[in-house]
Motif scaffolding. Sequence first.
Motif, mmCIF file in Angstrom:
data_model
loop_
_atom_site.group_PDB
_atom_site.id
_atom_site.type_symbol
_atom_site.label_atom_id
_atom_site.label_comp_id
_atom_site.label_asym_id
_atom_site.label_seq_id
_atom_site.Cartn_x
_atom_site.Cartn_y
_atom_site.Cartn_z
ATOM 1 N N GLN A 134 0.826 -1.208 0.000
ATOM 2 C CA GLN A 134 0.000 0.000 0.000
ATOM 3 C C GLN A 134 0.862 1.260 0.000
ATOM 4 O OE1 GLN A 134 -2.512 -0.554 3.391
ATOM 5 N NE2 GLN A 134 -4.028 -1.754 2.247
ATOM 6 N N GLN A 148 2.251 1.623 -3.497
ATOM 7 C CA GLN A 148 1.198 2.105 -4.392
ATOM 8 C C GLN A 148 0.973 3.602 -4.192
ATOM 9 O OE1 GLN A 148 -0.412 0.075 -6.585
ATOM 10 N NE2 GLN A 148 -1.731 1.647 -7.401
ATOM 11 N N LYS A 205 1.442 6.549 -7.002
ATOM 12 C CA LYS A 205 0.381 7.498 -7.354
ATOM 13 C C LYS A 205 0.859 8.935 -7.203
ATOM 14 C CE LYS A 205 -3.738 4.771 -6.773
ATOM 15 N NZ LYS A 205 -5.046 4.638 -6.170
ATOM 16 N N ASN A 241 -0.004 4.515 -12.087
ATOM 17 C CA ASN A 241 -0.964 3.570 -11.537
ATOM 18 C C ASN A 241 -0.414 2.179 -11.792
ATOM 19 O OD1 ASN A 241 -3.134 4.481 -10.129
ATOM 20 N ND2 ASN A 241 -4.378 4.928 -11.930
ATOM 21 N N ASN A 299 -0.568 -1.919 -11.668
ATOM 22 C CA ASN A 299 -1.452 -3.062 -11.481
ATOM 23 C C ASN A 299 -0.717 -4.119 -10.661
ATOM 24 O OD1 ASN A 299 0.230 -4.502 -13.229
ATOM 25 N ND2 ASN A 299 -1.051 -4.090 -15.015
ATOM 26 N N MET A 339 3.236 -4.152 -9.597
ATOM 27 C CA MET A 339 3.546 -3.988 -8.178
ATOM 28 C C MET A 339 4.533 -5.060 -7.727
ATOM 29 S SD MET A 339 2.904 -2.192 -5.502
ATOM 30 C CE MET A 339 1.290 -1.526 -5.397
#
Length: 87
Positions: A37, A40, A44, A49, A51, A55
């Motif tokens: 998280q 991510q 951002k 972005n 996927n 990741m």
Amino acid sequence: MQYVIPVITLIVGLIGGFFIGVYYLRKQMEKMQSDPQMLQKMAKQMGYNLNGSQMQKAQQMMKNQQSGKKIPGLNGSAKHGQGRKGK
């Protein structure tokens, strides 16, 4: 003598601050590789972005980079042989 001490203090402070910053950044990167998280969120903030497979590749790349290994074939989203054709 009144100019030498402040200059030496400034140099020592800059060097110390640099090493403290590097240590802090490494600790944050270690946390990021174990927390998807957080990774991510960083992506951002940078305008990407990711996927699921991207990741996993990013986490693997960070893990290998920490150990000094390189992952072949991970050079962005461009693949060899694609792009503009010759004239």
